[in-house]
Enzyme design. Structure first.
Site, PDB file in Angstrom:
ATOM      1  N   THR A  38       0.831  -1.206   0.000  1.00 23.97           N
ATOM      2  CA  THR A  38       0.000   0.000   0.000  1.00 23.97           C
ATOM      3  C   THR A  38       0.865   1.255   0.000  1.00 23.97           C
ATOM      4  O   THR A  38       0.395   2.317  -0.400  1.00 23.97           O
ATOM      5  CB  THR A  38      -0.905   0.028   1.253  1.00 23.97           C
ATOM      6  OG1 THR A  38      -0.095  -0.296   2.393  1.00 23.97           O
ATOM      7  CG2 THR A  38      -2.042  -0.978   1.157  1.00 23.97           C
TER       8      THR A  38
ATOM      9  N   GLY B 267      17.608 -10.451   5.858  1.00 18.77           N
ATOM     10  CA  GLY B 267      16.935 -11.012   4.694  1.00 18.77           C
ATOM     11  C   GLY B 267      15.657 -11.753   5.037  1.00 18.77           C
ATOM     12  O   GLY B 267      15.132 -12.506   4.217  1.00 18.77           O
ATOM     13  N   ALA B 268      15.129 -11.551   6.237  1.00 20.85           N
ATOM     14  CA  ALA B 268      13.920 -12.259   6.674  1.00 20.85           C
ATOM     15  C   ALA B 268      12.678 -11.380   6.568  1.00 20.85           C
ATOM     16  O   ALA B 268      11.626 -11.714   7.097  1.00 20.85           O
ATOM     17  CB  ALA B 268      14.092 -12.750   8.107  1.00 20.85           C
TER      18      ALA B 268
ATOM     19  N   SER C 125      16.240  -5.657   8.538  1.00 20.04           N
ATOM     20  CA  SER C 125      17.583  -5.462   9.084  1.00 20.04           C
ATOM     21  C   SER C 125      18.295  -4.356   8.314  1.00 20.04           C
ATOM     22  O   SER C 125      19.134  -3.647   8.870  1.00 20.04           O
ATOM     23  CB  SER C 125      18.378  -6.764   9.019  1.00 20.04           C
ATOM     24  OG  SER C 125      18.631  -7.135   7.680  1.00 20.04           O
ATOM     25  N   SER C 126      17.940  -4.201   7.031  1.00 22.49           N
ATOM     26  CA  SER C 126      18.603  -3.154   6.229  1.00 22.49           C
ATOM     27  C   SER C 126      18.292  -1.775   6.806  1.00 22.49           C
ATOM     28  O   SER C 126      19.196  -0.953   7.003  1.00 22.49           O
ATOM     29  CB  SER C 126      18.193  -3.246   4.765  1.00 22.49           C
ATOM     30  OG  SER C 126      16.794  -3.144   4.620  1.00 22.49           O
TER      31      SER C 126
ATOM     32  N   ASP D 205       9.913   1.278   6.619  1.00 25.25           N
ATOM     33  CA  ASP D 205      10.840   0.576   7.501  1.00 25.25           C
ATOM     34  C   ASP D 205      11.637   1.557   8.360  1.00 25.25           C
ATOM     35  O   ASP D 205      11.797   1.363   9.561  1.00 25.25           O
ATOM     36  CB  ASP D 205      11.807  -0.285   6.676  1.00 25.25           C
ATOM     37  CG  ASP D 205      11.074  -1.259   5.782  1.00 25.25           C
ATOM     38  OD1 ASP D 205       9.858  -1.445   5.981  1.00 25.25           O
ATOM     39  OD2 ASP D 205      11.715  -1.828   4.887  1.00 25.25           O
TER      40      ASP D 205
ATOM     41  N   TYR E  57       8.613  -7.100  -7.960  1.00 24.90           N
ATOM     42  CA  TYR E  57       8.218  -5.921  -7.192  1.00 24.90           C
ATOM     43  C   TYR E  57       7.942  -4.741  -8.145  1.00 24.90           C
ATOM     44  O   TYR E  57       6.909  -4.072  -8.040  1.00 24.90           O
ATOM     45  CB  TYR E  57       9.332  -5.569  -6.200  1.00 24.90           C
ATOM     46  CG  TYR E  57       9.061  -4.381  -5.325  1.00 24.90           C
ATOM     47  CD1 TYR E  57       8.305  -4.486  -4.169  1.00 24.90           C
ATOM     48  CD2 TYR E  57       9.596  -3.125  -5.634  1.00 24.90           C
ATOM     49  CE1 TYR E  57       8.067  -3.400  -3.356  1.00 24.90           C
ATOM     50  CE2 TYR E  57       9.368  -2.018  -4.826  1.00 24.90           C
ATOM     51  CZ  TYR E  57       8.602  -2.166  -3.692  1.00 24.90           C
ATOM     52  OH  TYR E  57       8.373  -1.078  -2.899  1.00 24.90           O
TER      53      TYR E  57
HETATM   54  P1  ADP Z   1      15.804  -7.316   5.384  1.00 25.73           P
HETATM   55  O1  ADP Z   1      15.857  -5.832   5.437  1.00 25.73           O
HETATM   56  O2  ADP Z   1      14.445  -7.850   5.212  1.00 25.73           O
HETATM   57  O3  ADP Z   1      16.508  -7.975   6.521  1.00 25.73           O
HETATM   58  P2  ADP Z   1      17.428  -6.851   3.073  1.00 25.73           P
HETATM   59  O4  ADP Z   1      17.821  -7.730   1.940  1.00 25.73           O
HETATM   60  O5  ADP Z   1      16.718  -5.595   2.761  1.00 25.73           O
HETATM   61  O6  ADP Z   1      16.576  -7.767   4.066  1.00 25.73           O
HETATM   62  O7  ADP Z   1      18.696  -6.467   3.919  1.00 25.73           O
HETATM   63  C1  ADP Z   1      19.588  -7.482   4.336  1.00 25.73           C
HETATM   64  C2  ADP Z   1      20.989  -6.990   4.132  1.00 25.73           C
HETATM   65  O8  ADP Z   1      21.308  -5.990   5.124  1.00 25.73           O
HETATM   66  C3  ADP Z   1      22.039  -8.066   4.313  1.00 25.73           C
HETATM   67  O9  ADP Z   1      22.229  -8.800   3.123  1.00 25.73           O
HETATM   68  C4  ADP Z   1      23.257  -7.251   4.671  1.00 25.73           C
HETATM   69  O10 ADP Z   1      23.823  -6.674   3.514  1.00 25.73           O
HETATM   70  C5  ADP Z   1      22.651  -6.114   5.499  1.00 25.73           C
HETATM   71  N1  ADP Z   1      22.701  -6.486   6.925  1.00 25.73           N
HETATM   72  C6  ADP Z   1      21.672  -6.846   7.708  1.00 25.73           C
HETATM   73  N2  ADP Z   1      22.095  -7.136   8.972  1.00 25.73           N
HETATM   74  C7  ADP Z   1      23.429  -6.947   8.969  1.00 25.73           C
HETATM   75  C8  ADP Z   1      24.451  -7.075   9.953  1.00 25.73           C
HETATM   76  N3  ADP Z   1      24.180  -7.473  11.186  1.00 25.73           N
HETATM   77  N4  ADP Z   1      25.720  -6.797   9.587  1.00 25.73           N
HETATM   78  C9  ADP Z   1      26.003  -6.407   8.338  1.00 25.73           C
HETATM   79  N5  ADP Z   1      25.089  -6.269   7.375  1.00 25.73           N
HETATM   80  C10 ADP Z   1      23.821  -6.534   7.670  1.00 25.73           C
HETATM   81 MG    MG Z   2      15.314  -4.519   3.866  1.00 30.51          MG
END
Ligand code: ADP
Ligand code: MG
Length: 427
Positions: free
Chosen positions: A67, A166-167, A171-172, A216, A268
């Site tokens: 959305t 990547g879940a 995390s990004s 995010d 996407y």
């Molecule tokens: P999400 O945001 O859903 O977790 P993304 O593919 O957008 O997935 O982001 C994941 C990427 O962020 C990883 O491949 C890595 O490059 C970076 N990343 C996430 N956590 C860490 C970490 N603890 N240390 C270094 N890089 C990280």
């Molecule tokens: Mg992400």
């Protein structure tokens, strides 16, 4: 850090009973672990103490998927799990200081989850394309800040995390937001959080090259404990919505299906283009302007009709959840559960972005008594969010783990999701 209210009790019991599929800390109670580990990593790698440690949470989205780029509503909340950055403002490792050409404006980056060599990034002349891999996220933040006119000092950053990467738990954005707060606060820059969220989003869009929305970063920088964040993606207005499932006898369970999503793949972009076409054909600036799901029936193309139906109904579901939470109706959580499941069906059948592990996890969770469950994030991989009654998380986890084992899939990972505090300095 303090433990989020309501995160103990029954859950702790269940954790003792079953550790199946669990490899990471749950909820917010161990949030201090990445913080102390990041500080230790800093000392081990850079031979000095950090000036401070910042922490930024990941997020789960309660309602409103796809959305955001349709200028609609999203309702994310900050998780107890996140990324910690131990940082010091200094020209770099002492061994580098006398090097020819040393400007002192360099980021030196390392992460406990990326056990390779540390990455060094020269701030002067930094441009998209120069840094790849995980370091592009913090480097991109520095680039976006400098592009916006803020000047940063050189700094060393050591990262640690209890958030799976990547879940679909962002995390990004957590990495960007931890870096953004650390770099700007060390530089003595006072930047409002909505602006900082936009800067971090720009880093991800333009430096890393991932076309994600503002949700995010907003959740990570603006989230509040026991609240979800209503974000209007047209006006960018935000509102805090009380959201404390534990107080209502419920729990949120995240199921990392371990099918990695990849936002850079074409699907996407195709969905975005389909939504734009649908809006054009319906004569509105974006699908947000439609509030009646019947409006989409005017679309001749059945695919566009399905895509638009998802977006319009999901916007309505966000507002319905907000109304239930705001009113604190006694049956709010069972009704939110039903809306979660409807959202999953809409994402699976109309928007067609679900994936086999998510469908199986949702089915197994519902069969085992979950109030509702849905895939979260952009789709094609990532996590499922399930709402369960207190005491039901164990059976739901067991049922999902069993469904995966029967199909010989990699075992899912379970995390408790507790609406938690926003990013900030912790040491
Ligand atoms: P999400 O945001 O859903 O977790 P993304 O593919 O957008 O997935 O982001 C994941 C990427 O962020 C990883 O491949 C890595 O490059 C970076 N990343 C996430 N956590 C860490 C970490 N603890 N240390 C270094 N890089 C990280
Ligand atoms: Mg992400």
């Amino acid at each position: 850090m303090s433990e989020p209210k309501g995160a103990g009790g029954a859950w702790t019991e269940e954790r003792r009973r079953s550790d199946e599929g669990r490899s990471r800390p749950q909820g917010g109670r161990e949030a201090s672990e990445p913080v102390s580990r990041a500080a230790e990593l800093f000392t081990a790698r850079f031979g000095a103490s950090p000036d401070g440690v910042w922490r930024a949470p990941g997020r789960a989205n309660l309602m409103g998927e796809h959305t955001d780029y349709n200028q609609g509503f999203v309702l994310p909340f900050a998780l107890g799990q996140g990324i910690a950055a131990a940082v010091a403002r200094q020209p770099g490792p002492p061994s580098q200081a006398g090097r020819p050409g040393w400007s002192g404006r360099r980021l030196v980056l390392c992460s406990a989850q990326e056990p390779g060599a540390r990455v060094e990034v020269e701030l002067d002349g930094l441009a998209p394309g120069q840094v790849t891999g995980w370091a592009a996220y913090p480097a991109g933040v520095a680039w976006a800040l400098e592009t916006a006119g803020y000047r940063l000092p050189g700094a060393c950053l050591a990262i640690d995390s209890d958030l799976p990467a990547g879940a679909g738990l962002s995390s990004s954005a957590a990495l960007e937001c931890a870096a953004a707060l650390a770099l700007t606060e060390l530089a003595g820059l006072d930047i409002g959080r909505p602006e900082l969220a936009a800067i971090a989003q720009r880093a991800e869009n333009e430096f890393v090259g991932v076309p994600s929305g503002i949700m995010d970063q907003s959740a990570s920088l603006l989230g509040q404990r026991e609240h979800a964040l209503l974000l209007d993606c047209r006006s960018l207005e935000t509102a805090q919505v009380p959201f404390d499932p534990a107080a209502a006898g419920s729990r949120l369970l995240l199921i990392n299906t371990r099918a990695e999503h990849d936002l850079t793949t074409g699907a996407y972009g195709r969905r975005r283009a389909e939504c734009e076409r649908a809006a054009r054909e319906l004569g509105v600036p974006s699908l947000r302007y439609l509030t009646n799901p019947a409006d989409v029936e005017r679309l001749a193309d059945p695919v566009l009709r399905r895509r638009a139906r998802h977006v319009v109904t999901d916007d309505q579901r966000v507002l319905a959840v907000v109304a239930l939470l705001t009113r604190a109706a006694p049956d709010a959580y069972p009704r939110i559960g039903l809306l979660l499941t409807q959202a999953h069906e809409s994402l699976r059948d109309d928007f067609e972005v679900s994936w086999p592990q998510a469908d199986a996890a949702v089915d197994a969770a519902l069969t085992a008594g979950a109030l509702g469950a849905r895939m979260i994030g952009g789709g094609f991989g990532g996590s499922v969010l399930a709402l369960v009654r207190d005491g039901a998380a164990g059976p739901v986890r067991a049922a999902v783990a069993d469904a995966f084992a029967r199909r010989s899939w990699v075992a899912p990972e379970f995390l408790e999701a507790v609406p938690s505090a926003r990013a900030g300095r912790v040491e």
